[in-house]
Each structure stands twice: as structure tokens, then as C-alpha cells.
Write an enzyme that holds these catalytic residues in place. Sequence first.
Site, PDB file in Angstrom:
ATOM      1  N   VAL A  36       0.836  -1.208   0.000  1.00 28.88           N
ATOM      2  CA  VAL A  36       0.000   0.000   0.000  1.00 28.88           C
ATOM      3  C   VAL A  36       0.870   1.259   0.000  1.00 28.88           C
ATOM      4  O   VAL A  36       0.607   2.211  -0.743  1.00 28.88           O
ATOM      5  CB  VAL A  36      -0.978  -0.004   1.200  1.00 28.88           C
ATOM      6  N   LYS A 223     -12.313  -5.423  11.324  1.00 31.84           N
ATOM      7  CA  LYS A 223     -13.092  -4.506  10.481  1.00 31.84           C
ATOM      8  C   LYS A 223     -14.544  -4.437  10.952  1.00 31.84           C
ATOM      9  O   LYS A 223     -15.152  -3.362  10.963  1.00 31.84           O
ATOM     10  CB  LYS A 223     -13.022  -4.972   9.026  1.00 31.84           C
TER      11      LYS A 223
HETATM   12  P1  NAP Z   1       3.259  -4.812   3.463  1.00 32.58           P
HETATM   13  O1  NAP Z   1       3.290  -4.991   2.001  1.00 32.58           O
HETATM   14  O2  NAP Z   1       3.755  -5.906   4.338  1.00 32.58           O
HETATM   15  O3  NAP Z   1       4.022  -3.453   3.802  1.00 32.58           O
HETATM   16  C1  NAP Z   1       4.386  -3.072   5.098  1.00 32.58           C
HETATM   17  C2  NAP Z   1       5.672  -2.270   4.992  1.00 32.58           C
HETATM   18  O4  NAP Z   1       5.999  -1.775   6.276  1.00 32.58           O
HETATM   19  C3  NAP Z   1       6.842  -3.146   4.502  1.00 32.58           C
HETATM   20  O5  NAP Z   1       7.629  -2.399   3.609  1.00 32.58           O
HETATM   21  C4  NAP Z   1       7.576  -3.478   5.796  1.00 32.58           C
HETATM   22  O6  NAP Z   1       8.948  -3.691   5.581  1.00 32.58           O
HETATM   23  C5  NAP Z   1       7.324  -2.205   6.598  1.00 32.58           C
HETATM   24  N1  NAP Z   1       7.350  -2.444   8.032  1.00 32.58           N
HETATM   25  C6  NAP Z   1       6.532  -3.253   8.729  1.00 32.58           C
HETATM   26  N2  NAP Z   1       6.828  -3.204  10.037  1.00 32.58           N
HETATM   27  C7  NAP Z   1       7.880  -2.353  10.154  1.00 32.58           C
HETATM   28  C8  NAP Z   1       8.636  -1.913  11.254  1.00 32.58           C
HETATM   29  N3  NAP Z   1       8.389  -2.340  12.500  1.00 32.58           N
HETATM   30  N4  NAP Z   1       9.628  -1.036  11.032  1.00 32.58           N
HETATM   31  C9  NAP Z   1       9.908  -0.599   9.780  1.00 32.58           C
HETATM   32  N5  NAP Z   1       9.216  -0.986   8.681  1.00 32.58           N
HETATM   33  C10 NAP Z   1       8.204  -1.848   8.879  1.00 32.58           C
HETATM   34  O7  NAP Z   1       1.777  -4.505   3.965  1.00 32.58           O
HETATM   35  P2  NAP Z   1       0.610  -3.766   3.160  1.00 32.58           P
HETATM   36  O8  NAP Z   1      -0.186  -4.791   2.446  1.00 32.58           O
HETATM   37  O9  NAP Z   1       1.148  -2.607   2.426  1.00 32.58           O
HETATM   38  O10 NAP Z   1      -0.312  -3.276   4.380  1.00 32.58           O
HETATM   39  C11 NAP Z   1       0.034  -2.141   5.137  1.00 32.58           C
HETATM   40  C12 NAP Z   1      -1.132  -1.808   6.054  1.00 32.58           C
HETATM   41  O11 NAP Z   1      -2.285  -1.546   5.256  1.00 32.58           O
HETATM   42  C13 NAP Z   1      -1.542  -2.933   7.003  1.00 32.58           C
HETATM   43  O12 NAP Z   1      -2.046  -2.358   8.202  1.00 32.58           O
HETATM   44  C14 NAP Z   1      -2.659  -3.618   6.257  1.00 32.58           C
HETATM   45  O13 NAP Z   1      -3.541  -4.320   7.117  1.00 32.58           O
HETATM   46  C15 NAP Z   1      -3.342  -2.429   5.632  1.00 32.58           C
HETATM   47  N6  NAP Z   1      -4.134  -2.698   4.440  1.00 32.58           N
HETATM   48  C16 NAP Z   1      -3.628  -3.450   3.440  1.00 32.58           C
HETATM   49  C17 NAP Z   1      -4.380  -3.661   2.298  1.00 32.58           C
HETATM   50  C18 NAP Z   1      -3.873  -4.496   1.156  1.00 32.58           C
HETATM   51  O14 NAP Z   1      -4.670  -4.801   0.249  1.00 32.58           O
HETATM   52  N7  NAP Z   1      -2.597  -4.888   1.128  1.00 32.58           N
HETATM   53  C19 NAP Z   1      -5.669  -3.100   2.189  1.00 32.58           C
HETATM   54  C20 NAP Z   1      -6.156  -2.328   3.256  1.00 32.58           C
HETATM   55  C21 NAP Z   1      -5.389  -2.135   4.372  1.00 32.58           C
HETATM   56  P3  NAP Z   1       9.465  -5.127   5.056  1.00 32.58           P
HETATM   57  O15 NAP Z   1       9.339  -5.100   3.570  1.00 32.58           O
HETATM   58  O16 NAP Z   1      10.850  -5.181   5.538  1.00 32.58           O
HETATM   59  O17 NAP Z   1       8.586  -6.171   5.700  1.00 32.58           O
HETATM   60  N1  HSE Z   2      -5.776  -8.543   3.758  1.00 32.29           N
HETATM   61  C1  HSE Z   2      -6.869  -7.639   3.647  1.00 32.29           C
HETATM   62  C2  HSE Z   2      -7.945  -8.271   2.796  1.00 32.29           C
HETATM   63  C3  HSE Z   2      -6.414  -6.361   3.020  1.00 32.29           C
HETATM   64  O1  HSE Z   2      -7.662  -9.254   2.128  1.00 32.29           O
HETATM   65  O2  HSE Z   2      -9.070  -7.782   2.821  1.00 32.29           O
HETATM   66  C4  HSE Z   2      -7.495  -5.306   2.966  1.00 32.29           C
HETATM   67  O3  HSE Z   2      -7.820  -4.877   4.244  1.00 32.29           O
END
Ligand code: NAP
Ligand code: HSE
Length: 444
Positions: A36, A223
Site C-alpha cells: 500500500v 473490520k
Molecule cells: P506490506 O506490504 O507488508 O508493507 C508493510 C511495509 O511496512 C513493509 O515495507 C515493511 O517492511 C514495513 N514495516 C513493517 N513493520 C515495520 C517496522 N516495525 N519497522 C519498519 N518498517 C516496517 O503490507 P501492506 O499490504 O502494504 O499493508 C500495510 C497496512 O495496510 C496494514 O495495516 C494492512 O492491514 C493495511 N491494508 C492493506 C491492504 C492491502 O490490500 N494490502 C488493504 C487495506 C489495508 P518489510 O518489507 O521489511 O517487511
Molecule cells: N488482507 C486484507 C484483505 C487487506 O484481504 O481484505 C485489505 O484490508
Amino acid sequence: MAKKQTTKSVSASKKSSARKGLAPVVNVALLGFGTVGSSVATVLAASKFPGIQLTHIFNRDVERKRTSAAAKRVPAAVVWTEDINVILKSNVDVVIELMGGLNPIEGWLRKAIVSGKSVVTANKQLIAYRGATLAKLAAKHDVHLVHGAAVAGGVPVIPGMLQGLGGDQVTRLSGIVNGTCNYILSRMETGADYATVLADAQQLGYAEADPSADVDGYDARAKLCILSRIAMHAELDPDAVATQSISTVEAVDFSYAKELNCTIRQVSRAQLEGTTVHARVAPMLVPMASPIAWSHGTQNMVVVSGRFGGDVVFSGHGAGGEPTAVAVVSDLLAVAQGCKSVQLPVRKRKVTGEFLAPHYLRFVVDDKPGIVSAIAGALAKVGANIDSILQRPGYPKHRLPFVVTTEPCLTSVIEKALHSLAKMDCMLERPLCLQMLQIEDKPE
Ligand code: NAP
Ligand code: HSE
């Protein structure tokens, strides 16, 4: 969620820019450059919103992150850092948190709020467990805390409920709020294998860092708690919400569901009855005629039922980098423009997982005479009435899957019967018990 009209840092930045005769500028830091976070950088670079300036990116192992394709779209002037204190001590007005999880994130965001920075986050666990206290802290420090992307990704359910449904008395919510589970189950419906589609969902960036949060229901229950707080003004303990994993749903269940004119989806539902909220996140049989059955892939769908306004449906892509980034950037624009959202009092409410519903029971047995009569006896003992028995030909007798459906009864009653049936020698697996969603379902 609390959202104040002005913030010290945003307004100070605006004043100083106005003094120089420039357009007001809001300085922004991205915390997390994953699925994201990198999509937010892409959307900001593509749209060049006036007055919004990305100044910092925080992530661990920055060198690795800077080699990604998305990093090439980040303006050269942006400061990349692995030290959170660089952000906390900077002149950043808004931090966008896209890392996920409670620790150490909560502590970092508390410090950001105390130092006068507004927070935009997509972190549902943080908002479900700590949203109320963080909102109070934000209000005390006259900054914004917004989380429109925390539920249903790119679908504006949260702003829609806050701005559009605050005037109703919402008594019921139901739908699909986890894109990963919907992606898995809607592909299994057309014959795909569970493990393969889960791996695809991870690779496509839909799943949480630990995908058991998706498949075991913890993401959806967070959620559901956020939606219950906003729509029904009910503060729920997420740990008290009944959840059931989708990982025990198999191909044979889609075949039998089809015979019942149903499919299977992970459904999240909550209903306010007096001072109690009936809430559950579980795979359920959904009639093909229900709009919930029409959601495929990462589509989310939330049906909100209000006393005065009736049903309102929200639908769209609930997971994935770019749809979620749209919600995040929209929140950022609202914060930058000092938009204020509706606030209504919230009360702590008791939670129960009880719903009065027909149930689908799938047994896998080493076939022998008397099994159906034993099942009928155990169900009769708890007062549950059988509606149908389905047994398709062609399965091996030594591993025979068949289904019993019941007339509406409480899930706890059915579980009591299954507890004794699971001990029968012929049972090769723990029986699968799924609620069957009905239009106009009512809790007990
Ligand atoms: P992601 O791809 O795992 O990205 C998280 C990023 O944060 C990674 O680059 C990770 O680094 C970094 N990170 C995590 N913990 C850290 C720490 N303690 N210190 C420094 N860097 C850190 O996750 P994402 O899918 O983007 O999701 C991010 C947030 O959005 C989450 O809360 C998720 O629930 C929410 N969300 C996601 C989606 C979706 O469709 N993906 C939709 C809605 C909401 P590394 O690469 O080293 O792990
Ligand atoms: N992992 C979550 C999903 C991302 O699949 O709905 C969006 O919140």
C-alpha cells in the site's frame, strides 16, 4: 473517529506559506513502503495534488526498498530513513502509517500525535483495538486521526457511514470485508485449489503479512468492530467476536452448496439487539440470489440496514495496493483541507455469536449402516430439526462426504450435537458446520 477541523502543525505550515505568498503546503511522511505504501507514493506522483508534499519515507532496510520499481517514482528530494525519530522530530504535518500491527506502531503514532502530527492509517488491528483511545489523544492534541482505508480497502464505507448515515439508527451490518477470503472462495467456487489461490493472493499483495489473519477471520473481525463502532455506536472487544476459519471449506462443499442454490463466502455480520451485539465472522452458505454471492475476487460488499433509511450497499475492491491507496490519499486530502467528520457517542456493548439460522453440516465418514440415524438422533436430542440430507453418488464408501441441513436453530445448539457426533468411530474428520445466510436473518 475523532477528526478535528484544524491542526497546529497543518495550520502553522499553512500560515508560514501564506506569509511567503505561496500556496499552503502540507508535508507528508510515509511510514511503510510495502504494497500500500508504494502505491500511495505512485498515486501521489501521478496526481501531483497542489499543496501536498511527500517529504519522508520510513521503512526498515531502506536500501532494499529503494531498489524497487515504485521507488523510482519517488521524488529525489524525499528523505528515506530507518530511524523513526527522524520523522518524529521533522516538520512533517501528516504521517501516513502503512506498516500494520500494534507494536511498535501504536507507540510511534502516539508520539507523532503528541508532537502535533495528524495520522492517516489503514491499520485495522490498531483501530479496532486502540482506535477509541488514539482518537481521544488526537482530539486532545488538536490533530486528525483518520482511517478510511482500514475497512474495505478502496470502498468508501467509513466516510460513507460517517457522512452519509450518521442520521440513521443502524441496527444491522452484513457483508464481505476481507478481499483475500473472497478471492480464495470465489476461485474455489470455479474449481481452484485452496493452497494455490492463497499463494496467489499473497503474491498479488492482498493478504496480510501473516495470512492466517485473513483466512482465520481476525482481519475481518477487526473490520467488523470498526464498522460496529461507526454505524451502531457500539464498542466491541474484538477478541469476543466469534470467528471461524475458511481453511476447512473444501471443493465438495461448493458442490453441495450449489445443489442448495447457494455458494460459500466469508461473511461478517453484526446486529444490535437491545444492549447486545450479535456478531460473527465465518464462512457461510449464501443464497445465489443474495447480492453477497455476487462478489468475486477482491470485491467487498457491505450492506448497512438503518431504521429509517433501509438498506444501503457499498461495494468495490476491498484489497490491493492501488484501490487502498486511493482511500489513503482521499483521507490525506481531507486532513490537508481540515475537513471535519461527524462524531457520535459510542458505548461499550456485550457480544454474542448466537444467530438463529439454518445450518449446513458436512460429515466425512467411513460408511456403515446406522450413521444417518445416529446423526438424526443427536440432532433430535438438542431439538434441531433436519431439513434435508444430500449424498451424491461417486464418492468412495471408505471416505464418504455427505451433508445434512437443519431448520433454523441456534449455532450453540448445533455445536453441542456435533461435539458428541465428532466422537463417533466412523467420523474421519471433524464435521464442518456452516450457518446458512437467509435474506432478513434475525439473531435470537
Ligand atoms: P506490506 O506490504 O507488508 O508493507 C508493510 C511495509 O511496512 C513493509 O515495507 C515493511 O517492511 C514495513 N514495516 C513493517 N513493520 C515495520 C517496522 N516495525 N519497522 C519498519 N518498517 C516496517 O503490507 P501492506 O499490504 O502494504 O499493508 C500495510 C497496512 O495496510 C496494514 O495495516 C494492512 O492491514 C493495511 N491494508 C492493506 C491492504 C492491502 O490490500 N494490502 C488493504 C487495506 C489495508 P518489510 O518489507 O521489511 O517487511
Ligand atoms: N488482507 C486484507 C484483505 C487487506 O484481504 O481484505 C485489505 O484490508
